[in-house]
Each structure stands twice: as C-alpha cells, then as structure tokens.
Design a protein around this motif. Structure first.
Motif, short mmCIF file in Angstrom:
data_model
loop_
_atom_site.label_atom_id
_atom_site.label_comp_id
_atom_site.label_asym_id
_atom_site.label_seq_id
_atom_site.Cartn_x
_atom_site.Cartn_y
_atom_site.Cartn_z
N TYR A 173 -26.69 -34.51 -16.78
CA TYR A 173 -26.91 -33.06 -16.89
C TYR A 173 -25.72 -32.33 -16.28
CZ TYR A 173 -31.77 -34.31 -17.84
OH TYR A 173 -32.91 -34.85 -18.38
N GLN A 174 -25.12 -31.46 -17.05
CA GLN A 174 -23.97 -30.69 -16.58
C GLN A 174 -24.40 -29.25 -16.29
OE1 GLN A 174 -20.86 -31.86 -15.81
NE2 GLN A 174 -21.85 -33.83 -16.16
N GLN A 175 -23.99 -28.76 -15.13
CA GLN A 175 -24.32 -27.39 -14.76
C GLN A 175 -23.41 -26.44 -15.54
OE1 GLN A 175 -23.77 -26.50 -10.60
NE2 GLN A 175 -25.08 -24.68 -10.67
N TYR A 176 -24.01 -25.51 -16.27
CA TYR A 176 -23.21 -24.53 -17.01
C TYR A 176 -23.49 -23.10 -16.57
CZ TYR A 176 -27.32 -23.64 -20.03
OH TYR A 176 -28.56 -23.31 -20.52
N GLU A 177 -24.47 -22.95 -15.67
CA GLU A 177 -24.84 -21.64 -15.14
C GLU A 177 -25.46 -21.88 -13.78
OE1 GLU A 177 -27.67 -18.34 -14.39
OE2 GLU A 177 -28.27 -20.33 -15.04
N ILE A 178 -25.61 -20.85 -12.97
CA ILE A 178 -26.08 -21.01 -11.59
C ILE A 178 -27.26 -21.96 -11.48
CG2 ILE A 178 -27.23 -19.82 -9.69
CD1 ILE A 178 -25.54 -17.41 -10.24
N SER A 179 -28.26 -21.80 -12.34
CA SER A 179 -29.48 -22.60 -12.21
C SER A 179 -29.81 -23.40 -13.47
CB SER A 179 -30.66 -21.69 -11.86
OG SER A 179 -30.83 -20.69 -12.86
N VAL A 225 -14.53 -18.63 -12.29
CA VAL A 225 -15.04 -18.67 -10.91
C VAL A 225 -14.73 -20.05 -10.32
CG1 VAL A 225 -17.07 -18.43 -9.45
CG2 VAL A 225 -16.89 -17.10 -11.54
N THR A 226 -14.17 -20.08 -9.12
CA THR A 226 -13.88 -21.34 -8.44
C THR A 226 -15.17 -21.89 -7.81
OG1 THR A 226 -13.40 -20.26 -6.34
CG2 THR A 226 -11.55 -20.55 -7.89
N LYS A 227 -15.11 -23.11 -7.30
CA LYS A 227 -16.26 -23.68 -6.60
C LYS A 227 -16.62 -22.84 -5.38
CE LYS A 227 -15.98 -28.48 -8.12
NZ LYS A 227 -17.23 -28.34 -8.92
N THR A 228 -15.60 -22.32 -4.70
CA THR A 228 -15.85 -21.43 -3.56
C THR A 228 -16.54 -20.16 -4.05
OG1 THR A 228 -13.91 -22.28 -2.41
CG2 THR A 228 -14.81 -20.18 -1.65
N GLY A 229 -16.08 -19.63 -5.18
CA GLY A 229 -16.69 -18.43 -5.74
C GLY A 229 -18.13 -18.65 -6.16
N GLN A 230 -18.43 -19.86 -6.67
CA GLN A 230 -19.80 -20.18 -7.04
C GLN A 230 -20.72 -20.18 -5.82
OE1 GLN A 230 -19.39 -23.97 -9.01
NE2 GLN A 230 -18.22 -23.11 -10.70
N ARG A 231 -20.19 -20.70 -4.71
CA ARG A 231 -21.00 -20.77 -3.49
C ARG A 231 -21.21 -19.38 -2.89
NH1 ARG A 231 -20.25 -24.86 1.73
NH2 ARG A 231 -22.11 -24.15 2.84
N TYR A 232 -20.20 -18.53 -2.99
CA TYR A 232 -20.28 -17.19 -2.40
C TYR A 232 -20.27 -16.13 -3.50
CZ TYR A 232 -19.15 -19.79 1.81
OH TYR A 232 -19.17 -20.69 2.85
N LEU A 233 -21.14 -16.35 -4.50
CA LEU A 233 -21.15 -15.47 -5.68
C LEU A 233 -21.46 -14.03 -5.32
CD1 LEU A 233 -20.83 -15.30 -8.73
CD2 LEU A 233 -23.27 -15.79 -8.95
N ASN A 234 -22.37 -13.80 -4.40
CA ASN A 234 -22.70 -12.41 -4.02
C ASN A 234 -21.49 -11.69 -3.43
OD1 ASN A 234 -25.34 -12.58 -4.90
ND2 ASN A 234 -26.13 -13.21 -2.90
N ASP A 235 -20.70 -12.41 -2.62
CA ASP A 235 -19.48 -11.82 -2.06
C ASP A 235 -18.49 -11.50 -3.17
OD1 ASP A 235 -20.44 -12.05 0.55
OD2 ASP A 235 -19.66 -14.09 0.75
N LEU A 236 -18.41 -12.39 -4.16
CA LEU A 236 -17.51 -12.16 -5.28
C LEU A 236 -17.94 -10.92 -6.07
CD1 LEU A 236 -15.28 -12.87 -7.29
CD2 LEU A 236 -16.79 -14.63 -8.26
N LEU A 237 -19.23 -10.82 -6.36
CA LEU A 237 -19.72 -9.68 -7.15
C LEU A 237 -19.50 -8.36 -6.44
CD1 LEU A 237 -23.05 -11.15 -8.61
CD2 LEU A 237 -20.97 -10.56 -9.86
N GLU A 238 -19.58 -8.37 -5.13
CA GLU A 238 -19.39 -7.13 -4.37
C GLU A 238 -18.01 -6.54 -4.59
OE1 GLU A 238 -20.29 -7.70 -0.27
OE2 GLU A 238 -22.46 -7.94 -0.61
N LEU A 239 -17.04 -7.36 -4.95
CA LEU A 239 -15.68 -6.85 -5.20
C LEU A 239 -15.67 -5.90 -6.41
CD1 LEU A 239 -13.51 -10.09 -4.78
CD2 LEU A 239 -13.85 -8.25 -3.12
N PHE A 240 -16.64 -6.08 -7.32
CA PHE A 240 -16.62 -5.30 -8.56
C PHE A 240 -17.57 -4.11 -8.53
CE2 PHE A 240 -15.26 -9.60 -9.57
CZ PHE A 240 -14.11 -9.36 -10.28
N LEU A 241 -18.22 -3.89 -7.40
CA LEU A 241 -19.11 -2.72 -7.29
C LEU A 241 -18.32 -1.41 -7.27
CD1 LEU A 241 -21.75 -3.96 -4.70
CD2 LEU A 241 -22.18 -3.25 -7.05
#
Length: 385
Positions: A235-241, A369-385
């Motif tokens: 099983y390959q992850q293609y989205e958060i969940s 999105v990098t692996k770091t970005g996947q882990r801290y997705l909320n922080d990443l999204l905040e950049l675009f608010l």
C-alpha cells in the motif's frame, strides 16, 4: 485563465442507526422508517436545479460518491433508481467510479451484490477498529466479526475495489493495539485503506466529554510504524490518510484534493463549481435538516457564495498539499485563475524551511511537499493564509 475542472458528484444520505460520539458529519439517527423514495426524488430535483443554475448540460461526470450518515441503510433498489437517473443526465465513462459508504452492521451478502448490480463499483466500509472495547467506546453498532465479514462480502460482491476506514489514536490505545488493528485490516486484502487519527471535533459528544487519548509521542510512533507496515504490504500513501495498492487510488477524493469541481446534493452537502466563461468559482451548501430538505415548497439551496480571488491560493494549497505528488505551475494557474506569482514568495519561503521542494519536469516547475512538510503540514499551510 481559470478553466473548468473535472466534475464529480457527492450525494449525502443523512440517516444512521446511531450517532457516534466522535462524528461531526450531518447525520441523524433513524427514529422511524426512512422516506427513501421521497428522498431520491428530492435528490434528483436538487441535482436538476444545480444543472440549470450552473449550466452543466455539456459537462461530463468524473465520479460519484454516496456518503453519509449510512447510505447502506438504503435498499439496493433505491440506489439503483438514484444512479440511473443521475447517469442519464451526464456524459460519463462506462467505468465511472461510483463509491458507496457502508456500515458493517447494516449489510449482508445479498445487499452488497445488490449495490453492485445497481451500479456501485467501489465500497467504502467504516470499520474504525477491530477491537471490541474500542468499537463500544466509539459508539459503533458492529463488532469485529461483522467487520471482517463485511470485507469478505465486499471481496465477493463483484465491485472493482473496496476501502476499509480505520482509525488510530483511539481512547487508551497502545502502539500494539493500533498496529494490530492495521495488521487485521491488511490481512483482509482491501484495495484501499483510509487510516487516520481520531480528532476531537466541536459539537460532538467527545468534545463535551473528552476521552483520554494517546500522547503525541505514541501517536507519532503509531504513524511511523504503521506506514512501514502498509508499505511492506504493497500500500502506497498518496494522501495524508489514504493508502492504496497500485491503480486503486480513490479517483473521487483525488479530484477534491486537486481542487477539482464537485456538485453536492442532499442534506447539508457542499459543492464547488468553476465557470470558465465568467471566471468565477462558486460554492454551494444545501439545506441541512431532512425535514426542511424534503419540504417540496422550499429551495434546496441554503448558501451560494463566490470564492474571492484572494481566498483561492489558500483553498488550492489546503487541498493540494495533502497529496504526496507535485503540482505544476499550469495546474495552479488553471485551477485558480491566478498567476503563480501570487504564491511564489510563499513557495520560496517554504522551500527555504525544507517544507517544499521544486523540481523541473518537461521545462515546467513542479512543487512538492517534503517529508518534513508532510509532518508539519499545518505549519506549511499557515504560510499561505
């Protein structure tokens, strides 16, 4: 320039046997018989109103998802009637993906086969856990054996694919408990597994009476080991969940995450429609309560709003960045109607923080999105608010 996006259809069936304590969806426990025929008629009238409102007669249909509530409470005959009327209104591929959500406590062999004969090509089974005490805590009406039986019946029903919905981070759940659930799900050999962390949402029983949930370190360990288990099983992850075997990604959900278009019909359903001629993106919300929705003298539409250009970059990123695949400059521009310059400074900032990476494919920039970005997705999204 803003271009029309692939068009999906979400159909909401709001009834369920019991309201789960973690559920914030628009669902209503059955108190008497369900007015299936009346509701199907209302759904089609709702759909026709949207087709007229947005002039969709020339648009083809990409996918259908019947969610709830518990759609499997409906008879196969009602689902067949609904789907026939929907498909008669749109051009579509012969193998269009049609998903129906099912609760293991409301199905049997004949019903799954009936759904397949009605046109359903994909089943999504809400298992949540295979642990009896966890199922009781979650307010589920099925037990572990019923969940396993539902997966077996789905395999034998004729559908092209089936998904198991599974939660982790449950009340008092250990790492071993969570991984045992996942191992059981994998052993049932679904084509797709939706594996996501329980979150406490406002306006739920769990919000007013919060259970004791695992601490962050345990949650991260569950996630880390679980992904390894899933990958090892193919099983390959293609989205958060979302995790899928090759070729079995959910096309309907992919369209959501890629900022595609979708009609939403049924109680409280949401929709998003792009109009390339007017260069507008519109959002709809339908009347929430079944009684109001079924009132023949009332419009199905509760809200109709335009997505302002200033909101489009965040909306696009909020969806697209859930995916473990890159998006192109062209995709951003045709989906939002904006130049990439509208978000380029934010993308560059995310790149400096190692939350996103840029790669050139066929002479065009793609952002991932990098692996770091996947882990801290909320922080990443905040950049675009």
């Amino acid at each position: 320039m803003l271009e029309n996006q692939p068009l999906s259809l979400y159909i909401h069936i709001p009834w369920c046997v019991e309201k789960c304590p973690y559920c914030d969806f628009n669902s209503h426990a059955v108190k008497s018989s369900i007015p299936e025929q009346d509701y199907v008629s209302a759904l089609i009238a709702d759909l026709d109103a949207d087709i007229t409102r947005f002039q969709l007669t020339e648009r083809s249909l990409h996918s259908i998802f019947i969610g709830g509530g518990t759609p499997s409470l409906f008879s196969a005959q009602s689902i067949k009637s609904l789907l026939q009327q929907v498909l008669n209104r749109f051009d579509h591929k012969d193998d269009i993906e049609i998903t129906l959500e099912a609760n293991p406590g409301t199905v049997e062999a004949d019903k799954f086969i009936g759904f397949f004969n009605a046109g359903v090509s994909r089943l999504s089974i809400g298992v949540q856990s295979f642990s009896s005490d966890k199922l009781i805590k979650l307010g589920r009406i099925h037990d572990s054996n019923q969940a396993k039986t539902a997966a077996k019946l789905a395999t034998e029903s004729g559908v092209t694919s089936f998904n198991l919905d599974l939660m982790h981070g449950l009340p008092n759940q250990s790492i071993d408990n969570a991984l045992d659930d996942l191992k059981t799900a994998i052993s049932l050999n679904p084509n797709h597994i939706s594996w996501y962390q329980l979150t406490i949402e406002p306006n739920t029983i769990f919000h007013s009476k919060p259970p004791k949930l695992p601490v962050d370190d345990i949650l991260w360990e569950i996630q880390d080991q679980g992904v390894k288990l899933l990958n090892a099983a193919g099983y390959q992850q293609y989205e958060i969940s979302a995790y899928a075997k090759s070729g079995y990604q959910c096309q309907h959900n992919l369209n959501y995450w890629q900022y595609g278009d979708y009609l939403g019909i049924g109680c409280g359903a949401h929709g998003k429609i792009t109009d390339s001629e007017t260069q507008k993106i519109m959002r709809t919300v339908k009347v929430k309560h079944p009684k109001g929705y079924l009132d023949v003298n009332r419009d199905f539409l509760d809200q109709l709003t335009e997505v302002d250009e200033s909101d489009r970059p965040f909306e696009f990123m909020m969806n697209q960045l859930r995916l473990h695949k890159s998006f192109s400059v062209k995709q951003f521009q045709t989906s939002t109607g904006l130049k990439i310059n509208a978000v380029l400074p934010k993308l560059e900032e995310a790149k400096k923080k190692n939350l996103m990476a840029c790669q050139v494919i066929n002479n065009e920039e793609h952002w991932l999105v990098t692996k770091t970005g996947q882990r801290y997705l909320n922080d990443l999204l905040e950049l675009f608010l």
